[in-house]
Design a protein around this motif. Structure first.
Motif, short mmCIF file in Angstrom:
data_model
loop_
_atom_site.label_atom_id
_atom_site.label_comp_id
_atom_site.label_asym_id
_atom_site.label_seq_id
_atom_site.Cartn_x
_atom_site.Cartn_y
_atom_site.Cartn_z
N ALA B 73 0.84 -1.20 0.00
CA ALA B 73 0.00 0.00 0.00
C ALA B 73 0.87 1.25 0.00
N MET B 75 3.81 1.47 -1.20
CA MET B 75 4.43 1.58 -2.51
C MET B 75 3.44 2.08 -3.57
N LEU B 76 2.16 1.96 -3.29
CA LEU B 76 1.17 2.47 -4.23
C LEU B 76 1.11 3.99 -4.21
N THR B 77 1.58 4.55 -3.09
CA THR B 77 1.56 6.00 -3.01
C THR B 77 2.84 6.54 -3.60
N VAL B 159 -14.75 -8.54 -1.91
CA VAL B 159 -15.53 -7.88 -2.96
C VAL B 159 -15.21 -6.39 -2.99
N ALA B 161 -12.52 -4.85 -1.93
CA ALA B 161 -11.16 -4.60 -2.39
C ALA B 161 -11.08 -4.70 -3.90
N ILE B 162 -11.74 -5.70 -4.46
CA ILE B 162 -11.68 -5.87 -5.91
C ILE B 162 -12.40 -4.73 -6.61
N TYR B 163 -13.52 -4.30 -6.04
CA TYR B 163 -14.27 -3.20 -6.64
C TYR B 163 -13.40 -1.95 -6.71
N GLY B 165 -10.12 -1.73 -6.29
CA GLY B 165 -8.91 -1.98 -7.05
C GLY B 165 -9.16 -1.89 -8.54
N ARG B 166 -10.29 -2.40 -9.01
CA ARG B 166 -10.59 -2.35 -10.43
C ARG B 166 -10.76 -0.91 -10.90
N HIS B 168 -9.44 1.70 -9.64
CA HIS B 168 -8.12 2.30 -9.64
C HIS B 168 -7.37 1.92 -10.91
N ARG B 169 -7.49 0.64 -11.27
CA ARG B 169 -6.79 0.14 -12.44
C ARG B 169 -7.22 0.84 -13.72
N GLU B 174 0.58 1.59 -14.39
CA GLU B 174 2.02 1.84 -14.43
C GLU B 174 2.72 0.78 -13.61
N GLU B 175 3.87 0.41 -14.04
CA GLU B 175 4.61 -0.56 -13.24
C GLU B 175 6.03 -0.09 -13.06
#
Lengths: 406, 175, 118
Positions: B73, B75-77, B159, B161-163, B165-166, B168-169, B174-175
């Motif tokens: 988390a 690292m996501l920031t 559910v 988290a996936i909602y 996360g999707r 956000h995606r 970016e990777e």
């Protein structure tokens, strides 16, 4: 109790007697001797790595049709000692901008996380580190420390490749922990205990017979946990240089490899204890040394299988690794465990042989269903690929005709 | 046993120091690292309380999963390695006062509680606590309802988290 | 039982101490000739471009969350498996229901493409 049938206990008793004769109560003396023995075991395991490195290089060499190390000492046996001395004398380069504490902690955690597992391994009927009643989960918990080492190494190195590799590896490690923990649950269920020694004692009939699917999943997941081929994404040198240990040098770099070699062997030990009956075998109760030998031989076979796979398989892609785990292994592990629980309860009154037969049958059915669905999916995908190839061929033909015309 | 107390005191000091550092170090990623030390100390405390199962679960779930998740988390920031500026805002004195009051109330309650001074010497239960735990998890008179509700809760977390996360995606990759 | 955990404590300390001592020893034995050239971060021979700690994609976090949930689930099942002999058929079915609900979560995550790594 004589020396030949059970040397470790014999020496232990002798030392206890020796210490007690210095004027210490017998219990205190025994506790001290055990404590010292517990302190020595990691050292032995570390030295054992030298043998493992030689053995693995030799086997991989043979697999690739070359002799492997054969210059230093007979059969190259002294080679790892020479390598160790060399790496001891290499400079530790501290790259610019590293986060010092996690950077230095990472190789220590990588080795410590593997060494820590050895304490619960039952080596023979009388020799086992400690028999705690959460042994199986303890192994998973200690394994988590190794994962931390990799994250530390990746993020503290101040290197994009290292960070990227660490994240990939950690995503892989945590993903494969799920089928591993679920597969581990099956022997725990069959033995009704998490104590490693109890699990071994519950196996006059090896658990691999009653739980072949769980054994297979555990074996593959443990290869993924070590991060070896075909799961060696961390070392995809064409993509991410050397992986999370790119910025390490000298013995700090070497420690990651010590951890890896030791982890492969430790996982074989644990697999043997969980599924292959550990030290069980004819005469192992009366002569514990025999149990030790059985345990060692079984472990070597499992370890050899792991090396053979390492020497012969190409590397997966990250998306393949993830999909293999979440779309195949995790559902199979869930199904295998649920089925095992149902069979254990419903067939509780049947004899051992009948129950194991039903277990095998259920495992075969699960495998059959998986293969059936799998072949359908691949067939559908294959047809799509065929159509794509056909279209490509047509396009190439068309363009060729065009160029021919002009 | 004296040794128990020595280990407890050392662990307590380590846990408290680590916990204070979690909220006071300027870099977020360092806070995550100190959190790991604090969690490891809690595992040692569980062992001292004769609850080895919880000690092991503490390490597996908190260090093996939640700490990793926290690092992911962070690292996501964008600010993983940057200083976040001063750690205190203008309400810090007020917050300290409230915390101290809460601490005083809790300490007072614990001291006035009988159990604090009269620990059960030898609880007369099955020594194999894990079996007891497993049994009570699926016992209607025990913790069956919380057990099943926990699975619903976990499902809801998944559910959600996936909602999120999707979504956000879809925004940025970016990777 | 506490003495067992004392041994485990000793063992873990030695396990962590052994590589630490080896590294410190090697640090003393090894030559030390630091130079700015040597300490450059490896990036194909050129200086690192931009910040190292780049932002990661949310996929990792998502996988981490799914892992966490299944991890907790499995850990719940361990005491259940240990107490298996003392459970009735009803209790076993409850355990399977627990697994079933979470399998639903797995299917949901699958359908939503949480496992597609692209």
């Amino acid at each position: 109790m004589n020396f030949l049938s059970d040397p470790v206990t014999f020496i232990g008793n002798w030392l206890t007697g020796l210490v007690a004769s210095l004027g210490m109560p017998k219990e205190t003396a025994a506790a001290w001797v055990t404590g010292v023995a517990v302190g020595i075991l990691p050292l032995l395991a570390m030295l054992w790595v030298l043998v493992l490195i030689w053995y693995e290089r030799k086997v991989i060499g043979r697999l690739q049709d070359r002799p492997g190390p054969n210059r230093v000492g007979p059969f190259g046996l002294i080679q790892p000692v020479a390598d160790m001395l060399k790496i001891f004398l290499k400079e530790h380069i501290l790259p610019a901008g590293v986060d010092r504490i996690p950077y230095n902690l990472a190789p220590i955690l990588a080795v410590g996380g593997v060494l820590g597992m050895w304490i619960v391994v039952p080596f023979s009927a009388t020799v086992h580190g400690v028999d705690i009643n959460v042994g199986a989960l303890y192994i998973i918990a200690v394994g988590a420390i190794g994962t931390l080492g990799i994250i530390f190494a990746g993020y503290s190195s101040n290197n994009k490749y290292a960070l990227l590799a660490a994240f990939r590896v950690v995503a892989q490690l945590i993903s494969y922990e799920i089928p591993m923990v679920l597969a581990l649950l099956v022997p725990v269920l069959l033995a009704r205990s998490m104590g490693m020694n109890t699990i071994v004692q519950a196996q006059p009939v090896w658990f691999i017979l009653a739980a072949p699917l769980a054994a297979l999943l555990f074996f593959i997941s443990s290869i993924a946990e070590v991060g070896r081929s075909p799961f060696d994404l961390a070392e995809a040198e064409s993509e991410i240089v050397a992986g999370f240990n790119t910025e390490y040098s000298g013995l700090k770099f070497g420690m990651f490899y010590v951890g890896e070699f030791l982890h492969a062997f430790t996982n074989s030990l644990i697999f043997t204890a969980l599924f292959l009956g550990g030290w069980q075998g004819p005469g192992a109760e009366q002569f514990p040394i025999l149990g030790f030998i059985y345990f060692f031989l079984k472990t070597v076979v499992v370890h050899f299988l792991g090396i053979a796979i390492r020497g012969s398989m190409p590397r997966f892609r990250i998306d393949q690794v993830m999909q293999l785990n979440w779309k195949l292994f995790t559902p199979i592990a869930l199904a295998a465990f649920s089925a095992a629980a149902l069979v254990e309860k419903l067939a509780a009154n049947l004899g051992d042989a009948a129950r194991i037969g039903i277990h095998i049958l259920v495992n075969a059915v699960i495998l059959g269903v998986v293969l059936l669905i799998g072949s359908r999916v691949f067939k559908a995908r294959g047809i799509r690929l065929d159509a794509l190839a056909e279209r490509n061929r047509a396009a190439v033909k068309l363009s060729m005709e065009k160029s021919h015309d002009s | 046993m004296i040794l128990d107390q020595v280990i407890f005191l050392i662990t307590a000091v380590v846990v408290l120091t680590a916990a204070i550092l979690v909220v006071s170090v300027p870099k977020m990623i360092h806070a995550a690292l100190w959190l790991i030390l604090a969690l490891a100390g809690i595992a040692v405390l569980f062992v001292l309380l004769q609850a080895p199962f919880f000690a092991v679960v503490q390490v597996i779930v908190y260090i093996g999963a939640i700490a990793v998740l926290v690092i992911f988390a962070v690292m996501l920031t964008r600010k993983a390695m940057q200083d976040d500026g001063p750690q205190l805002n203008r309400y810090s004195v007020l917050a300290a006062a409230v915390s101290l009051m809460l601490f005083a109330v809790l300490t007072g309650m614990l001291l006035s509680w009988d159990g604090a001074n009269n620990l059960p010497v030898n609880p007369a239960v099955n020594p194999d606590t894990i079996v007891n735990l497993g049994e009570s998890l699926t016992n209607p008179q025990g913790f069956l309802l919380p057990f099943e509700v926990a699975s619903i809760l976990l499902l809801a977390a998944l559910v959600g988290a996936i909602y999120i996360g999707r979504e956000h995606r879809a925004g940025k990759e970016e990777e | 039982m506490t003495i067992s955990w004392l041994y485990i404590g000793i063992f873990l300390v030695v396990s962590l101490g052994l590589p630490a001592v080896a590294i410190i020893l090697a640090g003393i034995l090894a030559p030390k000739k630091p130079s700015p050239e040597k300490s450059i971060i490896y990036e194909c021979g050129v200086d690192t471009h931009g910040e190292t700690w780049v932002q990661f994609k949310a996929q990792y976090y998502l996988i981490g969350l799914v892992f966490l949930i299944f991890d907790i689930e499995t850990v719940f099942l361990y005491p259940w498996a240990v107490a298996f002999d003392r459970l009735g058929l009803f209790a076993v079915l409850e355990g399977l229901l627990f697994i079933g609900i979470l399998t639903g979560g797995l299917v949901y995550a699958w359908k939503k493409g949480a496992f597609e790594w692209a």
